[in-house]
Write a protein that holds these residues in place. Structure first.
Motif, PDB file in Angstrom:
ATOM      1  N   LYS A   6       4.101 -51.382 -45.886  1.00 24.78           N
ATOM      2  CA  LYS A   6       3.023 -50.385 -45.926  1.00 24.78           C
ATOM      3  C   LYS A   6       2.080 -50.546 -44.741  1.00 24.78           C
TER       4      LYS A   6
ATOM      5  N   LYS B 112      -0.790 -47.866 -43.423  1.00 20.37           N
ATOM      6  CA  LYS B 112      -0.390 -46.466 -43.586  1.00 20.37           C
ATOM      7  C   LYS B 112      -1.152 -45.793 -44.732  1.00 20.37           C
ATOM      8  N   THR B 113      -1.442 -44.518 -44.546  1.00 15.69           N
ATOM      9  CA  THR B 113      -2.100 -43.684 -45.553  1.00 15.69           C
ATOM     10  C   THR B 113      -1.027 -42.942 -46.361  1.00 15.69           C
TER      11      THR B 113
ATOM     12  N   ASP C 110       0.081 -39.988 -46.647  1.00 23.95           N
ATOM     13  CA  ASP C 110       0.958 -39.047 -45.946  1.00 23.95           C
ATOM     14  C   ASP C 110       2.016 -39.774 -45.123  1.00 23.95           C
ATOM     15  N   GLU C 111       1.826 -41.083 -44.920  1.00 22.95           N
ATOM     16  CA  GLU C 111       2.766 -41.889 -44.136  1.00 22.95           C
ATOM     17  C   GLU C 111       3.584 -42.846 -45.001  1.00 22.95           C
ATOM     18  N   TRP C 112       3.063 -43.159 -46.190  1.00 27.23           N
ATOM     19  CA  TRP C 112       3.719 -44.158 -47.039  1.00 27.23           C
ATOM     20  C   TRP C 112       3.281 -43.977 -48.489  1.00 27.23           C
TER      21      TRP C 112
ATOM     22  N   ALA D 100      -3.429 -33.867 -43.963  1.00 24.21           N
ATOM     23  CA  ALA D 100      -2.143 -34.401 -44.414  1.00 24.21           C
ATOM     24  C   ALA D 100      -2.318 -35.429 -45.525  1.00 24.21           C
ATOM     25  N   GLU D 101      -3.338 -36.239 -45.413  1.00 22.04           N
ATOM     26  CA  GLU D 101      -3.643 -37.240 -46.428  1.00 22.04           C
ATOM     27  C   GLU D 101      -3.989 -36.550 -47.752  1.00 22.04           C
TER      28      GLU D 101
ATOM     29  N   ALA E 134      -0.879 -35.090 -49.388  1.00 20.91           N
ATOM     30  CA  ALA E 134      -0.048 -36.133 -49.994  1.00 20.91           C
ATOM     31  C   ALA E 134      -0.647 -36.610 -51.306  1.00 20.91           C
TER      32      ALA E 134
END
Length: 221
Positions: A171, A174-175, A177-179, A208-209, A212
């Motif tokens: 992880k 990462k936020t 939206d990335e993980w 994006a966050e 997600a």
């Protein structure tokens, strides 16, 4: 003084206890005490400011050799009881806990890892995850905080979860939206924890966050 009081309050947080034999449903519902329920999380997420993340200028997590250490000494003993935050989280999240002789440190225990759905029996393979990474805090508002506020946030038990070291390393900073946790069944709980912390500290989210997190909260039903 206000942040000193906050630190003392945060140190008193605890999680819902769970044994390794608990059902899978209880496993994915395990969250620290103080976590928003799904309805409140959705409402709070909608109210969070949306902004482009700030720069990482000035961010230094390392405290070794006199480095800046912008969030303070890791696992600071916030309530001065001789038991640091890492030990408190391990004792909270593990079952069959044994302590080091004469100390609060956890010597052994069993973790039902909520991120992977697997069981970890070696404390040396367990790490404590900041659900909202400290780097993400920095970029979404914490860069302008006083050091005392950052220390409080870094040790807020609502944002700390014991997980396997391997998945925590994957992880990184990462936020959502990335993980997201590999165990899809934990998406709802993970989203609730993340929104709870962002809302508690009035931190911003990126588009994006936010998307997600909205997706994660749909798993709550």
């Amino acid at each position: 003084m206000r942040w000193l009081l906050l630190i003392l309050v945060l140190a008193g947080c605890s999680a819902i206890p769970l044994s390794p034999s608990a059902s899978s449903a209880a496993q994915v519902d395990r969250v620290p005490r103080g976590t928003l329920d799904a309805v409140a999380a959705r409402t709070s997420l909608a109210a969070l400011p949306v902004a482009t993340p700030g720069r990482m200028d000035g961010y230094v997590r390392d405290c070794d050799d006199g480095k800046a250490c912008v969030f303070g000494q890791p696992w600071f003993d916030t309530d001065g009881d001789g038991c640091d935050q890492r030990s408190q989280v391990l004792a909270r999240d593990l079952a069959e806990v044994t302590r080091k002789p004469g100390r609060c440190g956890v010597q052994s225990g069993v973790l039902d890892d909520p991120y992977t759905g697997t069981q970890v029996t070696s404390v040396s393979k367990i790490q404590i995850d900041h659900v909202v990474p400290l780097a993400a805090m920095w970029r979404s508002g914490a860069a302008s905080w006083a050091p005392e506020q950052r220390l409080a946030a870094a040790n807020d038990l609502r944002n700390l979860v014991a997980v396997s070291g391997k998945v925590n390393q994957s992880k990184g900073d990462k936020t959502p939206d990335e993980w997201m946790p590999p165990s899809a069944g934990y998406a709802c709980s993970y989203g609730r924890i993340y929104v709870t912390v962002k809302a508690a500290y009035s931190l911003s989210v990126t588009p994006a966050e936010r998307a997600a997190l909205e997706q994660a909260l749909t798993a709550c039903g």
